[in-house]
Design a protein around this motif. Sequence first.
Motif, short mmCIF file in Angstrom:
data_model
loop_
_atom_site.label_atom_id
_atom_site.label_comp_id
_atom_site.label_asym_id
_atom_site.label_seq_id
_atom_site.Cartn_x
_atom_site.Cartn_y
_atom_site.Cartn_z
N ALA A 61 0.84 -1.20 0.00
CA ALA A 61 0.00 0.00 0.00
C ALA A 61 0.87 1.24 0.00
O ALA A 61 1.98 1.25 0.56
N GLU A 62 0.37 2.32 -0.62
CA GLU A 62 1.19 3.52 -0.79
C GLU A 62 1.67 4.09 0.54
O GLU A 62 2.83 4.46 0.68
N GLU A 63 0.78 4.19 1.51
CA GLU A 63 1.15 4.85 2.76
C GLU A 63 1.74 3.89 3.79
O GLU A 63 2.65 4.24 4.52
N GLY A 64 1.23 2.68 3.84
CA GLY A 64 1.65 1.75 4.89
C GLY A 64 2.74 0.79 4.50
O GLY A 64 3.27 0.06 5.35
N GLY A 65 3.09 0.74 3.21
CA GLY A 65 4.13 -0.15 2.76
C GLY A 65 3.65 -1.59 2.65
O GLY A 65 2.47 -1.86 2.46
N ALA A 66 4.59 -2.53 2.80
CA ALA A 66 4.29 -3.94 2.61
C ALA A 66 3.70 -4.56 3.86
O ALA A 66 4.15 -4.29 4.97
N VAL A 67 2.69 -5.40 3.66
CA VAL A 67 2.05 -6.15 4.74
C VAL A 67 2.02 -7.61 4.32
O VAL A 67 1.52 -7.94 3.24
N GLY A 68 2.52 -8.50 5.16
CA GLY A 68 2.49 -9.92 4.85
C GLY A 68 3.71 -10.37 4.07
O GLY A 68 4.43 -9.57 3.47
N ALA A 69 3.93 -11.68 4.09
CA ALA A 69 5.05 -12.28 3.37
C ALA A 69 4.69 -12.49 1.91
O ALA A 69 3.57 -12.21 1.48
N GLU A 70 5.65 -12.99 1.13
CA GLU A 70 5.37 -13.31 -0.26
C GLU A 70 4.24 -14.32 -0.33
O GLU A 70 4.15 -15.24 0.47
N ALA A 71 3.37 -14.12 -1.31
CA ALA A 71 2.20 -14.97 -1.42
C ALA A 71 1.78 -15.10 -2.88
O ALA A 71 2.25 -14.35 -3.75
N GLU A 72 0.89 -16.03 -3.16
CA GLU A 72 0.38 -16.20 -4.52
C GLU A 72 -0.32 -14.93 -4.99
O GLU A 72 -0.19 -14.52 -6.15
N TYR A 73 -1.06 -14.28 -4.07
CA TYR A 73 -1.78 -13.06 -4.39
C TYR A 73 -1.16 -11.87 -3.67
O TYR A 73 -0.86 -11.94 -2.47
N GLN A 74 -0.99 -10.78 -4.41
CA GLN A 74 -0.50 -9.53 -3.81
C GLN A 74 -1.41 -8.39 -4.26
O GLN A 74 -1.71 -8.26 -5.45
N TRP A 75 -1.81 -7.58 -3.30
CA TRP A 75 -2.62 -6.40 -3.57
C TRP A 75 -1.72 -5.18 -3.69
O TRP A 75 -0.81 -4.99 -2.89
N LEU A 76 -2.01 -4.35 -4.68
CA LEU A 76 -1.35 -3.05 -4.84
C LEU A 76 -2.42 -1.99 -4.61
O LEU A 76 -3.38 -1.89 -5.37
N VAL A 77 -2.23 -1.19 -3.55
CA VAL A 77 -3.29 -0.33 -3.04
C VAL A 77 -2.88 1.14 -3.10
O VAL A 77 -1.88 1.55 -2.48
N ASP A 78 -3.62 1.92 -3.85
CA ASP A 78 -3.51 3.38 -3.77
C ASP A 78 -4.84 3.90 -3.22
O ASP A 78 -5.84 3.94 -3.93
N PRO A 79 -4.87 4.28 -1.94
CA PRO A 79 -6.13 4.64 -1.31
C PRO A 79 -6.71 5.96 -1.77
O PRO A 79 -7.90 6.22 -1.62
N LEU A 80 -5.83 6.81 -2.36
CA LEU A 80 -6.27 8.11 -2.88
C LEU A 80 -5.27 8.56 -3.93
O LEU A 80 -4.21 9.11 -3.60
N ASP A 81 -5.57 8.29 -5.17
CA ASP A 81 -4.71 8.73 -6.26
C ASP A 81 -5.22 10.07 -6.75
O ASP A 81 -6.37 10.19 -7.18
N GLY A 82 -4.35 11.08 -6.67
CA GLY A 82 -4.76 12.44 -6.95
C GLY A 82 -4.89 13.24 -5.66
O GLY A 82 -5.80 14.07 -5.52
N THR A 83 -3.97 12.99 -4.73
CA THR A 83 -4.07 13.62 -3.41
C THR A 83 -4.02 15.14 -3.48
O THR A 83 -4.77 15.82 -2.77
#
Length: 260
Positions: A61-83
Amino acid sequence: MLNFVIDLALRAGAVLRARFAERREVTAKGFADVVTDADHASEALIVAAIRERFSDHAILAEEGGAVGAEAEYQWLVDPLDGTLNYLHGLPLFCVSLAVLRRGELHLAAVYDPMRDELFAAERGGGARCNGRKLQVSQTPTLAQALLTTGFPYNRFSQPDNNLREHNHLLLKAQDIRRPGSAALDLCAVAAGRSDAHWELGLSPWDVAAGALLVLEAGGTITNWADEPWHADDPRMVASNGLIHDELLRELASARREDVD
């Protein structure tokens, strides 16, 4: 799973819309790079929901960085693009969520809460906006094209800042826009509202969702060297495919002129 991604984008977008008229708490990450309390509130909702539903998934996530170990699924999170747009009261911003599966783009949702437009895509399943199938434009030449772009936060100190490319292409294309949200810029390419987007200094959460939308709408994406683009690549060219080679040539020409 796509329904969950869509619902989560809608919920986070509702948070941004509800807070839009309020006074902002702002923290500066750089001269033109800021984060607001709305960014944090949106991201907290998203990350908590993912952790509850898919505890084995990794998150970047943009603000919080990486959460969790390597996994089959990874989320890429921009909670507010255009701040910056959001901070100044310009209603042009979005929530951008992408899911990678084994490193490949798999699912995407981009939600513009002020226009109530929900863009969604699944690998191999096409791209849609509010249920309507998306298709890139049929503009055949750069001279007839409407382009979008953006500039890196370090443009004040970094000479490789896209200004020469912008100025060069401004005289080659029909026109250029700089809306201030890379995710929505890519949605515009996917929807055929613009013909191409190029940018540098990008982060994965900025453009991963929009990239899948462009590809599923029939578009083309490479890096500036005409090599396959991946989510960690900071330089992107996304187009309707018809003007892609011409746009790459002009980007290269702009850089050669600067050296000369």
